[in-house]
Design a protein around this motif. Structure first.
Motif, short mmCIF file in Angstrom:
data_model
loop_
_atom_site.label_atom_id
_atom_site.label_comp_id
_atom_site.label_asym_id
_atom_site.label_seq_id
_atom_site.Cartn_x
_atom_site.Cartn_y
_atom_site.Cartn_z
N UNK A 25 0.83 -1.21 0.00
CA UNK A 25 0.00 0.00 0.00
C UNK A 25 0.86 1.26 0.00
N UNK A 26 1.93 1.27 0.77
CA UNK A 26 2.80 2.44 0.82
C UNK A 26 3.56 2.65 -0.51
N UNK A 27 3.90 1.56 -1.20
CA UNK A 27 4.77 1.68 -2.37
C UNK A 27 4.10 1.36 -3.70
N UNK A 28 2.99 0.63 -3.68
CA UNK A 28 2.38 0.18 -4.94
C UNK A 28 0.86 0.30 -4.83
N UNK A 29 0.16 -0.79 -4.60
CA UNK A 29 -1.30 -0.73 -4.46
C UNK A 29 -1.82 -2.00 -3.80
N UNK A 30 -2.78 -1.83 -2.90
CA UNK A 30 -3.43 -2.96 -2.26
C UNK A 30 -4.93 -2.78 -2.29
N UNK A 31 -5.65 -3.88 -2.07
CA UNK A 31 -7.11 -3.81 -1.99
C UNK A 31 -7.57 -4.50 -0.72
N UNK A 32 -8.44 -3.83 0.02
CA UNK A 32 -9.01 -4.34 1.26
C UNK A 32 -10.49 -4.61 1.06
N UNK A 33 -10.97 -5.69 1.62
CA UNK A 33 -12.41 -5.91 1.76
C UNK A 33 -12.83 -5.34 3.10
N UNK A 34 -13.57 -4.25 3.08
CA UNK A 34 -14.06 -3.64 4.32
C UNK A 34 -15.59 -3.61 4.31
N UNK A 35 -16.15 -4.71 3.81
CA UNK A 35 -17.61 -4.81 3.69
C UNK A 35 -18.31 -4.88 5.03
N UNK A 36 -17.54 -5.07 6.11
CA UNK A 36 -18.15 -5.07 7.44
C UNK A 36 -18.64 -3.67 7.83
N UNK A 37 -18.12 -2.62 7.19
CA UNK A 37 -18.56 -1.27 7.50
C UNK A 37 -20.06 -1.14 7.26
N UNK A 38 -20.73 -0.33 8.08
CA UNK A 38 -22.17 -0.14 7.93
C UNK A 38 -22.51 0.71 6.73
N UNK A 39 -23.75 0.65 6.30
CA UNK A 39 -24.25 1.49 5.20
C UNK A 39 -25.69 1.88 5.53
N UNK A 40 -25.90 3.16 5.80
CA UNK A 40 -27.23 3.66 6.16
C UNK A 40 -27.66 4.69 5.14
N UNK A 41 -28.77 4.45 4.48
CA UNK A 41 -29.31 5.38 3.49
C UNK A 41 -30.39 6.23 4.13
N UNK A 42 -30.29 7.54 3.98
CA UNK A 42 -31.30 8.47 4.48
C UNK A 42 -31.94 9.19 3.32
N UNK A 43 -33.27 9.17 3.27
CA UNK A 43 -34.03 9.84 2.22
C UNK A 43 -35.16 10.64 2.86
N UNK A 44 -35.54 11.69 2.15
CA UNK A 44 -36.71 12.46 2.58
C UNK A 44 -36.44 13.94 2.59
N UNK A 45 -37.48 14.74 2.61
CA UNK A 45 -37.32 16.19 2.56
C UNK A 45 -36.43 16.72 3.70
N UNK A 46 -35.37 17.39 3.33
CA UNK A 46 -34.47 17.97 4.31
C UNK A 46 -33.61 16.97 5.06
N UNK A 47 -33.37 15.80 4.46
CA UNK A 47 -32.59 14.77 5.15
C UNK A 47 -31.20 15.27 5.51
N UNK A 48 -30.57 16.03 4.60
CA UNK A 48 -29.22 16.53 4.88
C UNK A 48 -29.23 17.53 6.03
N UNK A 49 -30.22 18.39 6.06
CA UNK A 49 -30.33 19.35 7.16
C UNK A 49 -30.55 18.65 8.49
N UNK A 50 -31.33 17.58 8.47
CA UNK A 50 -31.57 16.82 9.70
C UNK A 50 -30.27 16.20 10.20
N UNK A 51 -29.53 15.54 9.31
CA UNK A 51 -28.27 14.91 9.70
C UNK A 51 -27.28 15.97 10.20
N UNK A 52 -27.31 17.13 9.57
CA UNK A 52 -26.40 18.20 9.96
C UNK A 52 -26.67 18.68 11.38
N UNK A 53 -27.89 18.55 11.85
CA UNK A 53 -28.24 18.94 13.21
C UNK A 53 -27.96 17.83 14.22
#
Length: 357
Positions: free
Chosen positions: A42-70
């Motif tokens: 990784x420091x000298x060439x290139x590597x690939x990690x599987x980090x699929x354990x990370x969460x993924x939360x989708x937020x939708x709806x009017x003003x969703x970004x403003x809500x998350x910002x608060x």
């Protein structure tokens, strides 16, 4: 409880990976050849990690970004759609529930990527306070995440993904079904790919065929520690605030509201009782987490992360140091490594230069 597995689990097994539990998932820690070789790739060439354990939360709806910002600490108003942002989810007392990446799709849509162990709690907190019309959808097992990191990461992606546009740091774009973001947790030029689980194997195979070395979470830990990047549960936690951890840059102090604001503003004004510092070993030995740090025979703190740095060929650590101790950058302290004193210089991370921009 049964461990969850990545959509790439069979490939890790076929490659002879050493697997271990991490955040409720069975994940590759290293592959034949070892962590140091993966770190160096990784420091000298290139590597690939599987980090699929990370969460993924989708937020939708009017003003969703403003809500998350608060709710979350960083100021989403400082970025535009198509950009991502490192941010924190804090409790009322200023402790850190989790650190995460927010992908701003538009004013009414975001994708949040929290840590695996905390994803359900972040989803619960956001759903409980969401205004009418804003939904929080857990996509944890629907999407895989691949991190392609290193100086040659762009060349690898050009070979693996057609028509990929140039991206600024922390910007993202959709290339077909793959969301590509110029992010990572290694300190190198790199990308993180959000891929539908059904397509994960095809994308992994293409990235590996283009020359990326498979890397496990062991190398991810040594790489992030060299950069001084915090790991939640060690360097950030419910008991370690962003003010103490030196993560105040991820807080929108001028925002009128975010979870934990009152406590954090007060702590910032008063000055924290302890601060996260880097320790660079000047003797032989490797500091590990939860080791006592002393100055002139007096306990002044404890290590939160510690490892052998493959780049520097010496031990490094992150440690919470009591501010009342008078220990300053450049001072020498000792770490109690299983009853033996290891001399270390107090430094400001990163331990090695960053190449992310």
């Amino acid at each position: 409880m049964d461990l969850l597995t990545s959509p790439l689990h069979d490939r890790h097994v076929a490659l002879g990976a050493t697997l271990a539990p991490f955040g409720g998932w069975s994940m590759p820690i290293s592959y034949p050849g070892g962590t140091v070789a993966e770190h160096t790739a990784v420091r000298e060439d290139v590597g690939v990690f599987d980090v699929s354990h990370l969460g993924k939360l989708a937020l939708h709806g009017p003003g969703a970004a403003g809500y998350v910002n608060a709710c979350l600490t960083a100021d989403l108003g400082r970025i535009s759609p198509g950009q991502a942002q490192y941010t924190l989810c804090c409790a009322d007392d200023g402790g850190v529930v989790d650190d995460l990446i927010a992908y701003l799709v538009g004013p009414d849509e975001l994708l949040l990527v929290p840590n695996a162990a905390n994803a359900a709690e972040v989803a619960k907190l956001l759903a409980a306070a969401a205004p009418a019309g804003v939904t929080v959808t857990d996509r944890h097992t629907e999407l895989a995440v691949l991190a392609v990191q290193g100086p040659r990461s762009r060349a690898v992606l050009d070979a693996a993904i057609d028509g990929l546009a140039e991206l600024d740091y922390m910007a993202f774009t959709d290339a077909g079904e793959v969301r590509v973001c110029r992010t990572g947790y290694t300190g190198e030029h790199g990308y993180e790919l959000l891929v539908p689980a059904a397509d994960a194997g095809r994308v992994w195979d293409a990235v590996v065929a283009a020359g990326a070395r498979p890397c496990g979470l062991g190398a991810r830990d040594t790489l992030r520690t060299e950069m001084g990047y915090p790991l939640h549960g060690q360097d950030l936690s419910r008991d370690i605030t962003p003010v103490q951890a030196g993560s105040g840059w991820a807080v929108g102090w001028d925002k009128p509201a975010f979870w934990g604001r009152e406590a954090l503003v007060a702590e910032r004004a008063a000055g924290p009782a302890r601060r996260l510092r880097g320790l660079l070993a000047t003797g032989r030995g490797v500091p590990r987490p939860h080791m006592d740090v002393r100055s002139s025979g007096v306990d002044v703190g404890t290590t939160t992360s510690g490892t052998f740095s493959p780049t520097l060929r010496t031990g490094i650590a992150l440690a919470l140091i009591d501010t009342a101790s008078g220990v300053e950058l450049g001072d020498t302290v000792v770490v109690d490594v299983r009853g033996r004193e290891l001399a270390c210089e107090v430094v400001r991370p990163p331990f090695v230069p960053s190449h992310v921009r």
